[in-house]
Write a protein that holds these residues in place. Structure first.
Motif, PDB file in Angstrom:
ATOM      1  N   ARG A 120       0.830  -1.088   0.056  1.00 21.20           N
ATOM      2  CA  ARG A 120       0.142  -0.035   0.082  1.00 21.20           C
ATOM      3  C   ARG A 120       0.868   1.209   0.179  1.00 21.20           C
ATOM      4  O   ARG A 120       0.653   2.298  -0.716  1.00 21.20           O
ATOM      5  N   HIS A 121       1.770   1.329   0.692  1.00 18.37           N
ATOM      6  CA  HIS A 121       2.653   2.530   0.906  1.00 18.37           C
ATOM      7  C   HIS A 121       3.996   2.289  -0.051  1.00 18.37           C
ATOM      8  O   HIS A 121       4.963   3.185   0.447  1.00 18.37           O
ATOM      9  N   ASP A 122       4.087   1.530  -1.050  1.00 17.90           N
ATOM     10  CA  ASP A 122       5.132   1.386  -1.991  1.00 17.90           C
ATOM     11  C   ASP A 122       4.576   1.447  -3.364  1.00 17.90           C
ATOM     12  O   ASP A 122       4.493   2.368  -4.200  1.00 17.90           O
ATOM     13  N   LEU A 123       4.176   0.118  -3.828  1.00 20.53           N
ATOM     14  CA  LEU A 123       3.868   0.105  -5.108  1.00 20.53           C
ATOM     15  C   LEU A 123       2.480   0.860  -5.366  1.00 20.53           C
ATOM     16  O   LEU A 123       2.137   1.392  -6.280  1.00 20.53           O
ATOM     17  N   GLY A 124       1.555   0.816  -4.270  1.00 12.48           N
ATOM     18  CA  GLY A 124       0.323   1.324  -4.317  1.00 12.48           C
ATOM     19  C   GLY A 124       0.592   2.868  -4.448  1.00 12.48           C
ATOM     20  O   GLY A 124      -0.039   3.476  -5.238  1.00 12.48           O
ATOM     21  N   TRP A 125       1.203   3.625  -3.712  1.00 14.66           N
ATOM     22  CA  TRP A 125       1.582   4.885  -3.547  1.00 14.66           C
ATOM     23  C   TRP A 125       2.247   5.440  -5.156  1.00 14.66           C
ATOM     24  O   TRP A 125       1.868   6.364  -5.596  1.00 14.66           O
ATOM     25  N   PHE A 126       3.036   4.398  -5.538  1.00 14.94           N
ATOM     26  CA  PHE A 126       3.721   4.937  -6.876  1.00 14.94           C
ATOM     27  C   PHE A 126       2.571   4.927  -7.982  1.00 14.94           C
ATOM     28  O   PHE A 126       2.695   5.823  -8.587  1.00 14.94           O
ATOM     29  N   LEU A 135      -4.501   3.128 -19.910  1.00 19.89           N
ATOM     30  CA  LEU A 135      -5.482   2.002 -20.520  1.00 19.89           C
ATOM     31  C   LEU A 135      -6.189   1.654 -19.204  1.00 19.89           C
ATOM     32  O   LEU A 135      -5.503   1.365 -18.174  1.00 19.89           O
ATOM     33  N   GLY A 136      -7.411   1.166 -19.284  1.00 22.87           N
ATOM     34  CA  GLY A 136      -8.076   0.283 -18.204  1.00 22.87           C
ATOM     35  C   GLY A 136      -8.387   1.131 -17.186  1.00 22.87           C
ATOM     36  O   GLY A 136      -8.557   2.470 -17.150  1.00 22.87           O
ATOM     37  N   GLU A 137      -9.022   0.545 -16.199  1.00 24.24           N
ATOM     38  CA  GLU A 137      -9.440   1.025 -14.909  1.00 24.24           C
ATOM     39  C   GLU A 137      -8.329   1.525 -13.997  1.00 24.24           C
ATOM     40  O   GLU A 137      -7.212   1.049 -13.792  1.00 24.24           O
ATOM     41  N   ASP A 138      -8.637   2.747 -13.686  1.00 24.13           N
ATOM     42  CA  ASP A 138      -7.406   3.450 -12.691  1.00 24.13           C
ATOM     43  C   ASP A 138      -7.508   2.876 -11.299  1.00 24.13           C
ATOM     44  O   ASP A 138      -8.610   3.229 -10.723  1.00 24.13           O
ATOM     45  N   LEU A 139      -6.438   2.081 -10.766  1.00 23.78           N
ATOM     46  CA  LEU A 139      -6.541   1.488  -9.301  1.00 23.78           C
ATOM     47  C   LEU A 139      -6.302   2.389  -8.309  1.00 23.78           C
ATOM     48  O   LEU A 139      -6.489   2.095  -7.258  1.00 23.78           O
ATOM     49  N   ALA A 140      -5.749   3.928  -8.645  1.00 28.42           N
ATOM     50  CA  ALA A 140      -5.728   4.746  -7.637  1.00 28.42           C
ATOM     51  C   ALA A 140      -7.045   4.888  -6.948  1.00 28.42           C
ATOM     52  O   ALA A 140      -7.121   5.251  -5.924  1.00 28.42           O
ATOM     53  N   ALA A 141      -8.208   4.443  -7.534  1.00 28.13           N
ATOM     54  CA  ALA A 141      -9.581   5.055  -6.963  1.00 28.13           C
ATOM     55  C   ALA A 141      -9.718   4.036  -5.703  1.00 28.13           C
ATOM     56  O   ALA A 141     -10.543   4.268  -5.017  1.00 28.13           O
ATOM     57  N   HIS A 142      -8.806   3.082  -5.517  1.00 29.60           N
ATOM     58  CA  HIS A 142      -9.086   1.880  -4.618  1.00 29.60           C
ATOM     59  C   HIS A 142      -7.917   2.221  -3.750  1.00 29.60           C
ATOM     60  O   HIS A 142      -7.902   1.178  -2.636  1.00 29.60           O
ATOM     61  N   LEU A 143      -7.283   3.155  -3.871  1.00 31.82           N
ATOM     62  CA  LEU A 143      -6.073   3.481  -2.787  1.00 31.82           C
ATOM     63  C   LEU A 143      -6.189   4.439  -1.909  1.00 31.82           C
ATOM     64  O   LEU A 143      -7.024   5.586  -2.528  1.00 31.82           O
ATOM     65  N   PRO A 144      -5.546   4.835  -0.884  1.00 31.69           N
ATOM     66  CA  PRO A 144      -5.614   5.825   0.069  1.00 31.69           C
ATOM     67  C   PRO A 144      -4.982   7.174  -0.503  1.00 31.69           C
ATOM     68  O   PRO A 144      -4.309   7.151  -1.588  1.00 31.69           O
ATOM     69  N   ARG A 145      -5.085   8.348   0.153  1.00 34.88           N
ATOM     70  CA  ARG A 145      -4.549   9.513  -0.128  1.00 34.88           C
ATOM     71  C   ARG A 145      -3.194   9.412   0.869  1.00 34.88           C
ATOM     72  O   ARG A 145      -3.076   8.740   1.751  1.00 34.88           O
TER      73      ARG A 145
END
Length: 275
Positions: A120-126, A135-145
């Protein structure tokens, strides 16, 4: 990501604002981006979940003939060897077909890994902060600020000590030529400058991807190492094929930075497959 962006890359709520956009891609690089968008689905087929740009091209700072094309491809399952081979072939084809880029690299990750608690705080943040949807669904919508805090510092770059033995092995195995050593200098310079920056990121209270700005932020807190970092920032943009520089990274700057990072932020959570 909404809110006014400050001079230090934060929105009005103190979260790291997402950098880069398709609108910011310079005209010279638009054909490259369009080709990547067109070719990626054919390479990965139904395994493809989404794809993103990152680096200087979506930030609008790329230089014709000097900058590379950086892609992140998220697959519905964990990537396998055939996927990696296909990604390398894609990178080589884009590099061959578009002289305005100088190489490129496609990172492959699995959908579940991106959204995992461990990442969550490495690849997710990246993905959420440094990648531009292509392309495709933006996974940022499922990650925190994200805020520029010590948790983010630890989980992004708190594994330098584990990386240094690998770097030494790569340097020892490299041919003693400008062509072979220059990419290593570029890669390691950038990695060290970014690690040095995230060491001081919480007290600097912001985010930047500019290597020179990173080095200056670090130097304000560690003046004795400031010149080393300024020099590394220059080499991150204009690398030379110097074995002496590489030796200084793994024998001096790297070990010092790894020890100081551990002292200040602790060690990154262990990954099953290593750093």
């Amino acid at each position: 990501m909404t809110g006014t962006v400050s001079s230090r890359g934060l929105d009005s709520h103190g979260h790291i604002a997402r950098e880069g956009s398709l609108a910011g891609v310079a005209d010279a690089f638009r054909p490259v981006v369009a080709a990547a968008r067109d070719r990626i689905p054919g390479v990965f087929g139904t395994r493809l979940h989404s794809a993103y740009l990152y680096g200087s091209i979506p930030r609008g700072t790329a230089r014709v003939g000097r900058s590379d094309l950086d892609l992140l491809v998220v697959l519905r399952e964990e990537p396998a060897d055939p996927d990696r081979a296909a990604a390398r072939a894609l990178d080589e084809a884009l590099d061959r077909d578009f002289p305005q880029i100088d190489g490129g690299g496609t990172l492959l990750v699995g959908h579940a890994r991106v959204l995992s608690d461990l990442e969550r705080h490495d690849l997710g943040w990246f993905l959420a902060c440094l990648c531009t949807p292509l392309l495709g669904e933006d996974l940022a919508a499922h990650l925190p600020r994200y805020r520029p805090d010590t948790l983010l510092a630890r989980e992004t770059n708190g594994d330098l000590a584990l990386l240094l033995p690998r770097w030494r092995a790569r340097i020892a195995a490299a041919e003693d030529s400008e062509e072979a050593l220059r990419p290593l200098v570029r890669f390691m310079s950038r990695h060290l400058v970014r690690t040095a920056f995230t060491l001081v990121m919480p007290r600097w209270n912001g985010w930047t991807s500019d290597l020179r700005e990173m080095a200056e932020a670090f130097g304000a807190s560690y003046p004795r190492r400031a010149e080393q970092l300024r020099a590394a920032a220059v080499l991150g943009y204009e690398p030379s094929g110097s074995r002496a520089v590489l030796s200084s990274y793994v024998d001096d700057l790297g070990p010092w930075l790894a020890a100081e990072y551990t002292r200040v932020h602790g060690v990154k959570a262990a990954r099953p497959d290593g750093p």
